[in-house]
Structures are given as structure tokens and as C-alpha cells.
Design an enzyme around this catalytic site. Structure first.
Site, PDB file in Angstrom:
ATOM      1  N   ASP A   1      -5.364   4.258   1.716  1.00 38.66           N
ATOM      2  CA  ASP A   1      -6.327   3.319   2.316  1.00 38.66           C
ATOM      3  C   ASP A   1      -6.026   3.141   3.809  1.00 38.66           C
ATOM      4  OD1 ASP A   1      -4.064   1.748   2.117  1.00 38.66           O
ATOM      5  OD2 ASP A   1      -5.058   0.042   1.143  1.00 38.66           O
ATOM      6  N   SER A   2      -4.957   3.802   4.286  1.00 40.94           N
ATOM      7  CA  SER A   2      -4.690   3.861   5.732  1.00 40.94           C
ATOM      8  C   SER A   2      -5.884   4.485   6.460  1.00 40.94           C
ATOM      9  CB  SER A   2      -3.426   4.675   6.016  1.00 40.94           C
ATOM     10  OG  SER A   2      -3.457   5.916   5.336  1.00 40.94           O
TER      11      SER A   2
ATOM     12  N   ASP B   1      -5.734   5.889  -3.505  1.00 47.47           N
ATOM     13  CA  ASP B   1      -5.131   4.584  -3.212  1.00 47.47           C
ATOM     14  C   ASP B   1      -6.117   3.471  -3.562  1.00 47.47           C
ATOM     15  OD1 ASP B   1      -3.094   3.021  -2.291  1.00 47.47           O
ATOM     16  OD2 ASP B   1      -3.348   3.537  -0.173  1.00 47.47           O
TER      17      ASP B   1
ATOM     18  N   LYS C   1      -2.707   4.838  -6.844  1.00 43.13           N
ATOM     19  CA  LYS C   1      -1.569   4.083  -6.318  1.00 43.13           C
ATOM     20  C   LYS C   1      -2.005   2.643  -6.117  1.00 43.13           C
ATOM     21  CE  LYS C   1      -0.115   4.271  -1.799  1.00 43.13           C
ATOM     22  NZ  LYS C   1      -0.223   2.878  -1.411  1.00 43.13           N
TER      23      LYS C   1
ATOM     24  N   GLU D   1      -0.379  -1.415  -4.755  1.00 48.27           N
ATOM     25  CA  GLU D   1       0.726  -2.102  -4.089  1.00 48.27           C
ATOM     26  C   GLU D   1       1.233  -3.278  -4.923  1.00 48.27           C
ATOM     27  OE1 GLU D   1      -0.468  -3.222  -0.116  1.00 48.27           O
ATOM     28  OE2 GLU D   1      -1.033  -1.166   0.419  1.00 48.27           O
TER      29      GLU D   1
ATOM     30  N   GLU E   1       8.115   1.502   1.376  1.00 48.71           N
ATOM     31  CA  GLU E   1       7.673   1.507   2.783  1.00 48.71           C
ATOM     32  C   GLU E   1       8.475   0.502   3.615  1.00 48.71           C
ATOM     33  OE1 GLU E   1       3.438   1.353   3.458  1.00 48.71           O
ATOM     34  OE2 GLU E   1       3.709   1.062   5.628  1.00 48.71           O
TER      35      GLU E   1
HETATM   36  O1  KIV Z   1      -2.418   4.131   2.762  1.00 50.12           O
HETATM   37  C1  KIV Z   1      -1.474   4.897   2.955  1.00 50.12           C
HETATM   38  O2  KIV Z   1      -1.577   5.915   3.654  1.00 50.12           O
HETATM   39  C2  KIV Z   1      -0.216   4.557   2.313  1.00 50.12           C
HETATM   40  C3  KIV Z   1       0.989   5.323   2.732  1.00 50.12           C
HETATM   41  C4  KIV Z   1       1.414   4.910   4.079  1.00 50.12           C
HETATM   42  C5  KIV Z   1       2.085   5.212   1.740  1.00 50.12           C
HETATM   43  O3  KIV Z   1      -0.172   3.692   1.519  1.00 50.12           O
END
Ligand code: KIV
Length: 277
Positions: free
Chosen positions: A45-46, A84, A114, A116, A183
């Protein structure tokens, strides 16, 4: 080449083989990453920050994640692809978590998701895993909680937070997660957590003692506005892109592009006839 599986990833930890993970958000990048043999791609989600220009990841929605994940899936045939789960796609209820995890698998075609959190999301991780969907955990600096954490700060320097992180890692392992992103965690703590759990840890700003490393591809390429301490810039693509855009601009203005070489031809008799009409 068959696609990488969670069993391959588990085996890599057992063999002590480092696991390389990188983010991708589009077809072309995923194709390159897949071609060099990187076993695991994260559609992070970055993308909210590096692709869409938001200040943080909070505005990213499920629809946006599905859209980009589909493109990555089309680009990568071999890598194991993790989608994510964005802010508020799993926090409200276990049902939401299962339904949205399923969207990544059914609509986008990723192999895993994924999310959090640690102890606080363990019930959701268990429920998703019980649906047959592999889950990657993510603890330490969890960007979706940036406002609660008070910024992008290293996590686990204080003894109570360090102990909590180990509890979180164990809770995720117990819940059936196949790996955990650590992280921005002090490297000795990350190494200790890595030693104490059986599933692979994937570090970002967590030092060399993790089983694997994940990086945001824009940081590696030198495309980000800000490159964090934990990243290595392998190129400065922003300079190359700037030069390309400026050269193109100047060529069009000067009339040196396009040339005949870049143009399509037509029989002159047609032009002559039209001119006479
Ligand atoms: O969103 C993302 O790219 C991430 C990574 C930095 C682990 O969660």
C-alpha cells in the site's frame, strides 16, 4: 518455471537462504522483477505514497489495491505475489478481513495477503488462514498506525515495546502467518525475534539478521522524493527521466522530432488527387 509457493519460502528459512522481496505496483516493473528471479513480490500500500502522491498510506482503498495487484499478477508468472490489505479493510471485523482477503485472491489473483499488527489482529489472521489464504504479518513500524505512533519512528527501543514485538511475532506465528515483515526495528531485536520464531522474518530497516529483506522499488531505483536510511539507491532514475522528458520537449519545440523515420507513408497519388479536389 512453476510459481514459488509458501513451502518454498519456509524451506528457504530452514536452509538459511536469504529471501529477497521487493514491491511492484504495475505490469512492466513486475515483469522485470520476475525475470531476475526475485521470489516474492509485495503489492504494497506504499503505492499510495510513491505512485499516487499521497502523504501516507491511509487514503489507499481496496479498489486501488485490486487494480494494481491485477497488473502485477499479469506481469509476474513465477514470483509469489502478496497483496497488501489497506487501512480499514480488515480492522473493523473478521468478516471484513476474510471478504477483503478473498478479493485479492479471487479478483486480483495474488497468492497471499499482508496485514499490519500483531496480537491485536491475530484472530483475523487465523480466520483468513482458515479460509486457505496465506497471510504475511507486519509489525514494528506499521504505517497505517502512523497517527497513533506519532510518526515514522523506529519501534522496539524501549523494553516494554521490544517485549511486545516478540509477543506479536509469536501471536502471528501461532495464528498461522507464513512470514512476518519487521519494519524499522533495532537490528539486534530483529535478529532475536528471527531466532525465536519458526517462520521467516522479512526486514525493512531491521538489519541483516532477518531471514529476508523487503524494499520499496522506487527507493532502489532512485525515483522517490525521500529515500529512507534503510534503503540503498542502486540508480538515480529520476535524473534519467528528467533528461528524457527535457530532450523530448526540446526536440518537439525545435521540430527535430518526429522525422520521416518516425512517420507513416501514403501513396503520393492519393495526396495529389486530394490536393486537386
Ligand atoms: O506497503 C509496503 O510497501 C510495505 C513494505 C514497506 C513492507 O508494507
Amino acid at each position: 518455471m512453476p510459481r514459488v509457493t509458501i513451502n518454498d519460502i519456509r524451506e528457504m528459512k530452514k536452509r538459511g537462504e536469504k529471501i529477497t522481496v521487493v514491491t511492484s505496483y504495475d505490469y512492466a516493473t513486475a515483469k522485470v522483477v520476475d525475470k531476475v528471479g526475485i521470489p516474492l513480490i509485495l503489492v504494497g500500500d506504499s503505492l499510495g505514497v510513491v505512485v499516487l502522491g499521497y502523504e501516507n498510506t491511509l487514503p489507499v482503498t481496496m479498489d486501488v489495491m485490486i487494480h494494481h495487484s491485477k497488473a502485477v499478477v499479469r506481469g509476474a508468472q513465477r514470483a509469489f505475489i502478496v497483496g497488501d490489505m489497506p487501512f480499514m479493510s480488515y480492522q473493523i471485523s473478521t468478516e471484513d478481513a476474510m471478504r477483503n482477503a478473498a478479493r485479492f485472491i479471487q479478483e486480483a489473483g495474488t497468492q497471499a495477503v499482508k496485514l499490519e499488527g500483531g496480537v491485536n489482529v491475530a484472530d483475523k489472521v487465523r480466520a483468513i488462514v482458515q479460509c486457505g489464504i496465506p497471510v504475511m504479518g507486519h509489525i514494528g513500524l506499521t504505517p497505517q498506525s502512523i497517527n497513533q505512533l506519532g510518526g515514522n519512528l523506529v519501534q522496539g527501543k524501549k523494553p516494554e515495546v521490544a517485549r511486545q514485538l516478540l509477543d506479536d511475532a509469536r501471536a502471528l506465528e501461532q495464528a498461522g502467518a507464513f512470514s512476518i515483515v519487521l519494519e524499522s526495528v533495532p537490528y539486534k531485536l530483529a535478529a532475536l525475534i528471527t531466532e525465536k520464531i519458526s517462520i521467516p522474518t522479512i526486514g525493512i530497516g531491521a538489519g541483516p539478521g532477518c531471514d529476508g529483506q523487503v524494499q520499496v522499488i522506487h527507493d532502489l531505483l532512485g525515483l522517490s522524493d525521500f529515500v529512507p536510511k534503510h534503503a540503498r539507491k542502486y540508480a538515480k532514475l529520476i535524473d534519467i527521466m528528467t533528461e528524457v522528458a527535457a530532450n523530448y520537449y526540446n526536440d518537439v519545440k525545435a521540430g527535430t522530432f518526429p522525422t520521416e523515420k518516425n512517420s507513416y507513408i501514403i501513396d503520393q497519388s492519393i495526396i495529389d488527387e486530394m490536393n486537386g479536389a
